[in-house]
Design an enzyme around this catalytic site. Structure first.
Site, PDB file in Angstrom:
ATOM      1  N   THR A   1       8.726 -23.178 -23.503  1.00 18.21           N
ATOM      2  CA  THR A   1       9.339 -24.416 -23.805  1.00 18.21           C
ATOM      3  C   THR A   1       8.338 -25.163 -24.762  1.00 18.21           C
ATOM      4  O   THR A   1       7.308 -25.234 -24.741  1.00 18.21           O
ATOM      5  CB  THR A   1       9.407 -25.406 -22.532  1.00 18.21           C
ATOM      6  OG1 THR A   1      10.057 -24.747 -21.510  1.00 18.21           O
ATOM      7  CG2 THR A   1      10.016 -26.731 -22.971  1.00 18.21           C
TER       8      THR A   1
ATOM      9  N   ASN B   1     -13.327 -20.725 -44.027  1.00 15.68           N
ATOM     10  CA  ASN B   1     -13.549 -21.832 -43.480  1.00 15.68           C
ATOM     11  C   ASN B   1     -15.176 -22.361 -43.479  1.00 15.68           C
ATOM     12  O   ASN B   1     -15.360 -23.689 -43.149  1.00 15.68           O
ATOM     13  CB  ASN B   1     -13.317 -21.615 -42.130  1.00 15.68           C
ATOM     14  CG  ASN B   1     -14.087 -20.354 -41.272  1.00 15.68           C
ATOM     15  OD1 ASN B   1     -13.821 -19.282 -41.785  1.00 15.68           O
ATOM     16  ND2 ASN B   1     -14.383 -20.719 -40.184  1.00 15.68           N
TER      17      ASN B   1
ATOM     18  N   GLN C   1      -7.190 -23.388 -43.638  1.00 20.07           N
ATOM     19  CA  GLN C   1      -8.088 -24.178 -44.300  1.00 20.07           C
ATOM     20  C   GLN C   1      -7.371 -24.317 -45.798  1.00 20.07           C
ATOM     21  O   GLN C   1      -7.971 -25.250 -46.531  1.00 20.07           O
ATOM     22  CB  GLN C   1      -9.631 -23.560 -44.499  1.00 20.07           C
ATOM     23  CG  GLN C   1     -10.512 -23.493 -43.229  1.00 20.07           C
ATOM     24  CD  GLN C   1     -10.790 -24.824 -42.532  1.00 20.07           C
ATOM     25  OE1 GLN C   1     -10.836 -25.955 -43.066  1.00 20.07           O
ATOM     26  NE2 GLN C   1     -11.146 -24.707 -41.430  1.00 20.07           N
TER      27      GLN C   1
ATOM     28  N   CYS D   1     -15.630 -22.578 -33.935  1.00 21.49           N
ATOM     29  CA  CYS D   1     -15.241 -21.138 -32.861  1.00 21.49           C
ATOM     30  C   CYS D   1     -16.611 -20.145 -32.675  1.00 21.49           C
ATOM     31  O   CYS D   1     -16.329 -19.481 -31.913  1.00 21.49           O
ATOM     32  CB  CYS D   1     -14.098 -20.552 -33.472  1.00 21.49           C
ATOM     33  SG  CYS D   1     -12.770 -21.632 -33.801  1.00 21.49           S
TER      34      CYS D   1
ATOM     35  N   GLY E   1      -3.450 -22.226 -34.992  1.00 19.36           N
ATOM     36  CA  GLY E   1      -3.847 -21.301 -35.890  1.00 19.36           C
ATOM     37  C   GLY E   1      -4.297 -20.034 -35.379  1.00 19.36           C
ATOM     38  O   GLY E   1      -3.895 -18.918 -35.585  1.00 19.36           O
TER      39      GLY E   1
ATOM     40  N   SER F   1      -2.677 -24.963 -39.155  1.00 21.65           N
ATOM     41  CA  SER F   1      -2.970 -25.444 -37.803  1.00 21.65           C
ATOM     42  C   SER F   1      -2.860 -27.067 -38.049  1.00 21.65           C
ATOM     43  O   SER F   1      -3.009 -27.613 -39.015  1.00 21.65           O
ATOM     44  CB  SER F   1      -4.252 -25.139 -37.400  1.00 21.65           C
ATOM     45  OG  SER F   1      -4.639 -25.683 -36.269  1.00 21.65           O
ATOM     46  N   GLY F   2      -2.364 -27.708 -36.899  1.00 24.56           N
ATOM     47  CA  GLY F   2      -2.218 -29.173 -37.190  1.00 24.56           C
ATOM     48  C   GLY F   2      -3.510 -29.774 -36.914  1.00 24.56           C
ATOM     49  O   GLY F   2      -3.716 -31.130 -37.699  1.00 24.56           O
ATOM     50  N   HIS F   3      -4.442 -29.623 -36.135  1.00 21.25           N
ATOM     51  CA  HIS F   3      -5.770 -30.506 -36.197  1.00 21.25           C
ATOM     52  C   HIS F   3      -6.516 -30.226 -37.240  1.00 21.25           C
ATOM     53  O   HIS F   3      -7.545 -31.100 -37.325  1.00 21.25           O
ATOM     54  CB  HIS F   3      -6.462 -30.095 -34.543  1.00 21.25           C
ATOM     55  CG  HIS F   3      -7.225 -28.879 -34.819  1.00 21.25           C
ATOM     56  ND1 HIS F   3      -8.589 -28.576 -34.713  1.00 21.25           N
ATOM     57  CD2 HIS F   3      -6.835 -27.551 -34.706  1.00 21.25           C
ATOM     58  CE1 HIS F   3      -8.900 -27.571 -35.093  1.00 21.25           C
ATOM     59  NE2 HIS F   3      -8.094 -26.692 -34.975  1.00 21.25           N
TER      60      HIS F   3
END
Length: 385
Positions: free
Chosen positions: A246, A155, A185, A332, A75, A206-208
């Site tokens: 890639t 967040n 979020q 963060c 993200g 975001s994935g996590h």
């Protein structure tokens, strides 16, 4: 997903446990989708098909076009790409950026970097309840404004912002202004329908945060705005020229599965989180001196409060020793005082003693009860400031 019932993980806004089904899908893709999807032989074509199938899964959760989804590393990368890619090309006609005072560092810092390059930056503070007054932000938008950035869900407090109205009225004031939404979020916690958010040009997920691994995310880029975004990266033609390098096919596959599962479970997960949130609020109300910072209509997955007597890091360490895991705010920020609470006007004691609890569908009443029991003991045993 939980493997140890004695572990009470309550920091899902920082990251989530990877779903075993997602991990299995990634493992299989690592072994079978090994080819470079930009190559021209059969294994590469198979990899490209898997990549595009994952892209379609993510797109469906946003009711967006498949071609409007671009895979990123996270993200934070998506936020940087959207902000710098929108603001810098518009400098030919404008130099003003409007944002909020409580953005994630991956929005706040690139915008402040734009200020160092000569842009005028206006940060609109939220109210004491953590909500943004949209009218205050709109008052700052003029014909010189190249970008408006606002997170959909804060967040740290879970406060929900009216991004639909914000985007619509920003465009009404200046149709050339880019509107960026950090939805990290909000995604799979609230319905996000890009057809109902026509003023939003870019949006990040975001994935996590949704039980996929770290290292994969996605950027929504409205198709009719593609020509107005100039990526800050140089390299290959991957992701249709938006993000060189890639593609990480296995992690994209995992993100696609996590997105599909999250969308299917969103309503039941929200109901479960609401029940846990209510239980925690009731328990906190019985403890002396607690101040809750999350508004009543925040997403139920996040609850921010201050003990007003025990330093955040001291309490986090105390809870950690009892296998109860919470945070003091955004991971963060690495333990720095919460700029969100400061922007809300909270006093130094409230900021210094703040804790954030964040749920997912794996949490249960035992997690809340363990936290409340440990908090009560900590308030008795730990040194007060």
């Amino acid at each position: 997903m939980r493997t140890d019932p004695a572990l009470h993980y309550l920091d899902n806004a920082a990251t989530t446990l990877v779903d075993p089904a997602v991990a299995d899908a990634i493992h299989k893709a690592l072994l079978t989708q090994w080819a470079n999807p930009s190559s021209l032989y059969d294994p590469a074509v198979m990899a490209e098909r898997s990549l595009n199938a994952a892209r379609a899964r993510v797109a469906r959760t946003l009711n967006a076009g498949v071609k409007e989804i671009y895979f990123t590393g996270c993200g934070s990368e998506g936020n940087n790409l959207a902000i710098l890619g929108a603001a810098l090309p518009r400098r030919a006609w404008g130099s003003k950026v409007v944002t909020t005072g409580f953005e994630h560092p991956s929005v706040q810092r690139p915008i402040r970097a734009l200020r160092d390059r000569g842009f005028t930056v206006v940060e609109v503070a939220p109210g004491t309840d953590g909500r943004l007054n949209v009218d205050d932000l709109l008052d700052q938008v003029d014909r010189n404004t190249v970008l408006v950035a606002c997170m959909a869900v804060n967040n740290e407090t879970g406060a929900v912002q009216d991004i639909a109205r914000l985007a619509r009225e920003v465009k009404a004031k200046n149709s050339r202004t880019a509107v960026h939404i950090d939805a990290v979020q909000a995604w799979l916690r609230l319905p996000l329908d890009m057809k109902k958010l026509p003023g939003v040009d870019t949006l990040t997920v975001s994935g996590h945060k949704v039980h996929a691994p770290k290292g994969i995310g996605a950027l929504y880029l409205c198709e009719n705005q593609r020509q107005h975004l100039q990526p800050p990266y140089l390299g290959g033609h991957q992701e249709r020229g938006i993000r060189p390098g890639t593609e990480n096919v296995p992690y994209a596959v995992g993100l696609g599965l996590a997105a599909e599962q999250g969308a299917r479970r969103m309503r039941s997960a929200a109901g479960r989180a609401a029940a846990l949130n209510a239980r925690l609020r009731a328990g906190l109300a019985a403890l002396p001196g607690i101040t809750v910072h999350s508004p009543a209509d925040a997403v139920a997955e996040v609850l921010n409060f201050s003990t007003n007597c025990v330093n955040s890091q001291t309490m986090i360490s105390y809870l950690n020793d009892r296998q109860i895991y919470v945070s003091g705010g955004s991971a963060c920020d690495k333990g720095e005082p919460s700029h969100t609470l400061q922007a809300m006007g909270c006093d130094e004691r409230a900021v210094a003693t703040a804790l954030r609890v964040s749920f997912c569908a794996d949490n249960d009443e035992a997690d809340v009860d363990a936290l409340l029991t440990a908090l009560e003991a900590g308030l008795r045993e730990l040194q007060h400031i």
